[in-house]
Motif scaffolding. Structure first.
Motif, PDB file in Angstrom:
ATOM      1  N   GLY A 280       0.872  -1.099  -0.139  1.00 27.48           N
ATOM      2  CA  GLY A 280      -0.010   0.021  -0.083  1.00 27.48           C
ATOM      3  C   GLY A 280       0.721   1.356  -0.122  1.00 27.48           C
ATOM      4  N   ALA A 281       0.510   2.340  -0.806  1.00 28.72           N
ATOM      5  CA  ALA A 281       1.464   3.412  -1.066  1.00 28.72           C
ATOM      6  C   ALA A 281       1.256   4.462   0.177  1.00 28.72           C
ATOM      7  N   ASP A 282       0.170   4.526   0.850  1.00 28.72           N
ATOM      8  CA  ASP A 282       0.124   5.268   1.812  1.00 28.72           C
ATOM      9  C   ASP A 282       0.803   4.662   2.986  1.00 28.72           C
ATOM     10  N   VAL A 283       0.615   3.417   3.416  1.00 34.62           N
ATOM     11  CA  VAL A 283       1.601   2.810   4.367  1.00 34.62           C
ATOM     12  C   VAL A 283       3.106   2.881   4.130  1.00 34.62           C
ATOM     13  N   ALA A 284       3.449   2.676   3.036  1.00 35.04           N
ATOM     14  CA  ALA A 284       4.679   2.855   2.586  1.00 35.04           C
ATOM     15  C   ALA A 284       5.353   4.258   2.934  1.00 35.04           C
ATOM     16  N   ARG A 285       4.572   5.319   2.474  1.00 37.11           N
ATOM     17  CA  ARG A 285       4.857   6.541   2.774  1.00 37.11           C
ATOM     18  C   ARG A 285       4.970   7.005   4.265  1.00 37.11           C
ATOM     19  N   GLN A 286       4.092   6.346   4.876  1.00 30.78           N
ATOM     20  CA  GLN A 286       4.077   6.567   6.516  1.00 30.78           C
ATOM     21  C   GLN A 286       5.359   6.057   7.056  1.00 30.78           C
ATOM     22  N   CYS A 287       5.519   4.759   6.689  1.00 28.32           N
ATOM     23  CA  CYS A 287       6.827   4.318   7.054  1.00 28.32           C
ATOM     24  C   CYS A 287       8.146   5.000   6.628  1.00 28.32           C
ATOM     25  N   LEU A 288       8.316   5.493   5.529  1.00 29.97           N
ATOM     26  CA  LEU A 288       9.473   6.182   5.148  1.00 29.97           C
ATOM     27  C   LEU A 288       9.509   7.430   5.907  1.00 29.97           C
ATOM     28  N   GLU A 289       8.358   8.105   6.025  1.00 28.49           N
ATOM     29  CA  GLU A 289       8.250   9.390   6.986  1.00 28.49           C
ATOM     30  C   GLU A 289       8.845   9.223   8.178  1.00 28.49           C
ATOM     31  N   ALA A 290       8.471   7.987   9.037  1.00 33.81           N
ATOM     32  CA  ALA A 290       8.734   7.607   9.871  1.00 33.81           C
ATOM     33  C   ALA A 290      10.034   7.019  10.267  1.00 33.81           C
ATOM     34  N   GLY A 291      10.930   7.025   9.206  1.00 32.30           N
ATOM     35  CA  GLY A 291      12.266   6.265   9.243  1.00 32.30           C
ATOM     36  C   GLY A 291      12.412   4.979   9.512  1.00 32.30           C
ATOM     37  N   VAL A 292      11.239   4.049   9.288  1.00 33.68           N
ATOM     38  CA  VAL A 292      11.379   2.805   9.599  1.00 33.68           C
ATOM     39  C   VAL A 292      11.239   1.649   8.298  1.00 33.68           C
ATOM     40  N   LEU A 293      11.242   2.114   7.277  1.00 36.46           N
ATOM     41  CA  LEU A 293      11.236   1.488   5.900  1.00 36.46           C
ATOM     42  C   LEU A 293      12.793   1.312   5.373  1.00 36.46           C
ATOM     43  N   ASP A 294      13.263   0.020   5.430  1.00 34.58           N
ATOM     44  CA  ASP A 294      14.369  -0.301   5.085  1.00 34.58           C
ATOM     45  C   ASP A 294      14.936  -0.478   3.673  1.00 34.58           C
ATOM     46  N   GLU A 295      14.030  -1.188   2.834  1.00 34.09           N
ATOM     47  CA  GLU A 295      14.523  -1.560   1.647  1.00 34.09           C
ATOM     48  C   GLU A 295      13.055  -1.242   0.671  1.00 34.09           C
ATOM     49  N   VAL A 296      13.440  -0.955  -0.518  1.00 34.06           N
ATOM     50  CA  VAL A 296      12.409  -1.021  -1.855  1.00 34.06           C
ATOM     51  C   VAL A 296      12.642  -1.753  -2.841  1.00 34.06           C
ATOM     52  N   LEU A 297      11.749  -2.642  -3.329  1.00 34.94           N
ATOM     53  CA  LEU A 297      11.908  -3.467  -4.461  1.00 34.94           C
ATOM     54  C   LEU A 297      10.804  -3.149  -5.414  1.00 34.94           C
ATOM     55  N   ALA A 298      11.366  -2.398  -6.504  1.00 37.31           N
ATOM     56  CA  ALA A 298      10.361  -1.801  -7.550  1.00 37.31           C
ATOM     57  C   ALA A 298      10.387  -2.672  -8.996  1.00 37.31           C
ATOM     58  N   LEU A 299       9.233  -3.415  -9.268  1.00 40.25           N
ATOM     59  CA  LEU A 299       9.180  -4.341 -10.375  1.00 40.25           C
ATOM     60  C   LEU A 299       8.401  -3.497 -11.507  1.00 40.25           C
ATOM     61  N   PRO A 300       9.011  -2.929 -12.349  1.00 36.55           N
ATOM     62  CA  PRO A 300       8.387  -2.086 -13.331  1.00 36.55           C
ATOM     63  C   PRO A 300       7.522  -3.199 -14.285  1.00 36.55           C
ATOM     64  N   VAL A 301       6.423  -2.569 -14.635  1.00 33.94           N
ATOM     65  CA  VAL A 301       5.414  -3.664 -15.625  1.00 33.94           C
ATOM     66  C   VAL A 301       5.417  -2.810 -17.109  1.00 33.94           C
ATOM     67  N   PRO A 302       5.667  -3.215 -18.176  1.00 30.56           N
ATOM     68  CA  PRO A 302       5.582  -2.613 -19.469  1.00 30.56           C
ATOM     69  C   PRO A 302       4.273  -2.116 -19.872  1.00 30.56           C
ATOM     70  N   VAL A 303       3.762  -1.103 -19.208  1.00 33.63           N
ATOM     71  CA  VAL A 303       2.458  -0.276 -19.308  1.00 33.63           C
ATOM     72  C   VAL A 303       2.622   1.020 -18.751  1.00 33.63           C
ATOM     73  N   LEU A 304       1.757   1.863 -19.484  1.00 33.36           N
ATOM     74  CA  LEU A 304       1.741   3.417 -19.197  1.00 33.36           C
ATOM     75  C   LEU A 304       0.335   3.551 -18.642  1.00 33.36           C
ATOM     76  N   LEU A 305      -0.053   3.929 -17.362  1.00 32.78           N
ATOM     77  CA  LEU A 305      -1.311   3.953 -17.009  1.00 32.78           C
ATOM     78  C   LEU A 305      -1.929   5.469 -17.236  1.00 32.78           C
ATOM     79  N   GLY A 306      -1.032   6.149 -16.801  1.00 37.15           N
ATOM     80  CA  GLY A 306      -1.391   7.638 -16.931  1.00 37.15           C
ATOM     81  C   GLY A 306      -2.134   8.447 -15.752  1.00 37.15           C
ATOM     82  N   SER A 307      -2.606   7.308 -14.982  1.00 42.48           N
ATOM     83  CA  SER A 307      -3.298   8.021 -13.766  1.00 42.48           C
ATOM     84  C   SER A 307      -3.527   7.016 -12.788  1.00 42.48           C
TER      85      SER A 307
END
Length: 171
Positions: free
Chosen positions: A118-145
Motif C-alpha cells: 500500500g502506497a500510503d502505508v509505505a509513505r508513512q513508514c518512509l516518513e517515520a524512518g522505519v522503511l529499510d528497503e524497496v523492491l520496484a518491479l516495473p511492468v511494461p504499461v503506461l497507466l497515465g493516472s
C-alpha cells in the motif's frame, strides 16, 4: 531482526493501481517471476494499508483471489486502519497506530521481511524512518493516472542499489 520492505509492481509511469484502485491492469502480467518467487519465502509478515486490504485484486476470478501473492504466501497480516471491521478476520490484526503495527509485524516476521503493501502505508513508514528497503518491479504499461507508488512532497530520498530493482533506503 526483521526489515521493512516496500515491494511492489508498478507501471513504467509509477502507478501501483489505476483510477479508483483498479488492479485489473496487472492481471496480464502476473505469472512466473524468479525475483518474486525468491522473495515470497523470505516474507514473514505483511503490513498492509486498509485500502489495499479491502481493495481490488489482480487475481479476481481466479484461484488466488483474496490471497496474498495469489495464494503463494500465507502468514500473519497487520492492517493499518482507523476503521477495523467488527468481525475478526483470520490471521489479520488491525492497528490504528503505525508504531504498534510495525512492532507487531516485525515481531511476527522474526528474521524475515515485513512486506509493506500500500502506497500510503509505505509513505508513512518512509516518513517515520522505519522503511529499510524497496523492491520496484516495473511492468511494461503506461497507466497515465491512478495510485502512485509513492506520493509525498518533500526532499528526495536516496536509495543504495543492492541488486537489480532492489534498493536500501538511505535517508
Amino acid at each position: 531482526m526483521a526489515k521493512l520492505l516496500y515491494a511492489f509492481s508498478c507501471s513504467v509511469d509509477g502507478f501501483i493501481a489505476g483510477p479508483g484502485g483498479d488492479m485489473s491492469w496487472l492481471t496480464p502480467y502476473l505469472g512466473p517471476d524468479p525475483l518474486v518467487e525468491d522473495l515470497i519465502p523470505r516474507i514473514g509478515a505483511l503490513l498492509v494499508g486498509r485500502r489495499t486490504f479491502g481493495g481490488d485484486d489482480p487475481h479476481r476470478g481466479g484461484e488466488g483471489e483474496g490471497k496474498a501473492f495469489g495464494g503463494g504466501w500465507e502468514g500473519p497480516q497487520f492492517v493499518l486502519t482507523h476503521h477495523a471491521p467488527a468481525t475478526p478476520v483470520p490471521d489479520v490484526t488491525f492497528f490504528g497506530d503505525l508504531t504498534e503495527a510495525v512492532t507487531a509485524a516485525k515481531a511476527a516476521a522474526g528474521e524475515k521481511y515485513v512486506n509493506v503493501l500500500g502506497a500510503d502505508v509505505a509513505r508513512q513508514c518512509l516518513e517515520a524512518g522505519v522503511l529499510d528497503e524497496v523492491l520496484a518491479l516495473p511492468v511494461p504499461v503506461l497507466l497515465g493516472s491512478g495510485v502512485r507508488m509513492l506520493d509525498r512532497p518533500g526532499p528526495a530520498v536516496e536509495l543504495e542499489p543492492l541488486a537489480p530493482h532492489w534498493y536500501r533506503v538511505l535517508g
